[in-house]
Design a protein around this motif. Sequence first.
Motif, PDB file in Angstrom:
ATOM      1  N   LYS A 105      74.605  17.629  88.378  1.00 13.46           N
ATOM      2  CA  LYS A 105      75.933  17.730  88.984  1.00 13.46           C
ATOM      3  C   LYS A 105      76.545  16.360  89.227  1.00 13.46           C
ATOM      4  O   LYS A 105      77.722  16.113  88.936  1.00 13.46           O
ATOM      5  N   ARG A 160      77.592  14.624  85.960  1.00 11.45           N
ATOM      6  CA  ARG A 160      78.812  15.203  85.378  1.00 11.45           C
ATOM      7  C   ARG A 160      80.056  14.757  86.136  1.00 11.45           C
ATOM      8  O   ARG A 160      81.134  14.623  85.551  1.00 11.45           O
ATOM      9  N   GLU A 161      79.921  14.526  87.429  1.00 12.07           N
ATOM     10  CA  GLU A 161      81.080  14.055  88.198  1.00 12.07           C
ATOM     11  C   GLU A 161      81.476  12.637  87.807  1.00 12.07           C
ATOM     12  O   GLU A 161      82.641  12.248  87.943  1.00 12.07           O
ATOM     13  N   GLU A 169      70.752  19.152  90.895  1.00 14.34           N
ATOM     14  CA  GLU A 169      71.451  18.177  91.742  1.00 14.34           C
ATOM     15  C   GLU A 169      71.777  16.905  90.968  1.00 14.34           C
ATOM     16  O   GLU A 169      72.879  16.359  91.073  1.00 14.34           O
TER      17      GLU A 169
END
Length: 215
Positions: A9, A12-13, A6
């Motif tokens: 993610k 990386r965004e 989590e």
Amino acid sequence: MFTDLEFDKVCRELEHPYLPESEGWEFFVESHDVTIYRQYNKVSGLYQYKIFGELKDVNPDVCAQVYMDTEYRKIWDTYVNDLREIEEGINKGIYWQINFPFMMSNRDYVYMRELREVDMDSKHIYCVLAKSANFNCCPEIPGVIRVDDYFQSSALTSNGAGGTKAFMHYYDNPKGMIPTWLINWGAKTGVPQFLTQMQSACRGYPDYLRTKQQS
């Protein structure tokens, strides 16, 4: 509390936004160095948002400290009615009550929150995840509507010029009959306004800490 996947993610965004039109993401508004995208939730009839912005003269480590400091937020965020850390057994969380406009019930949130520092692609990132949780020590309050469908993820890193590059993914279901104008204001104006307030709060944080130490 939250998984490594989590956190990975969200980080990386921050660097590589994932906003496929095929999944319903659409550009919503851009204002004051903030760009907002949204995605419609067919179940609730509400939108979730992804926000990209910059705080140009504040370092990310200070932003992270201000973001996590519940006592300080009660000073600079005028919408806070009550905000405090809670604990139940080994579980720790946050209770947060927000002032709503006159003639509308306040909303409150009970949620878990975690900050991690992540090194990724030569970037040092401060990542915060939060989501609704049940704490028996915080029962619902008469006259206040409990928001129990809420999540928020944030990532902060250096913009390479003495400031902070920020990402936020946000959704909640405030329940009740909230006017469309208020929802639109919250997304279009409230978010950029909040980041502006937070930037000002970051500038004042060293003075706040000095005053706190002296008292």
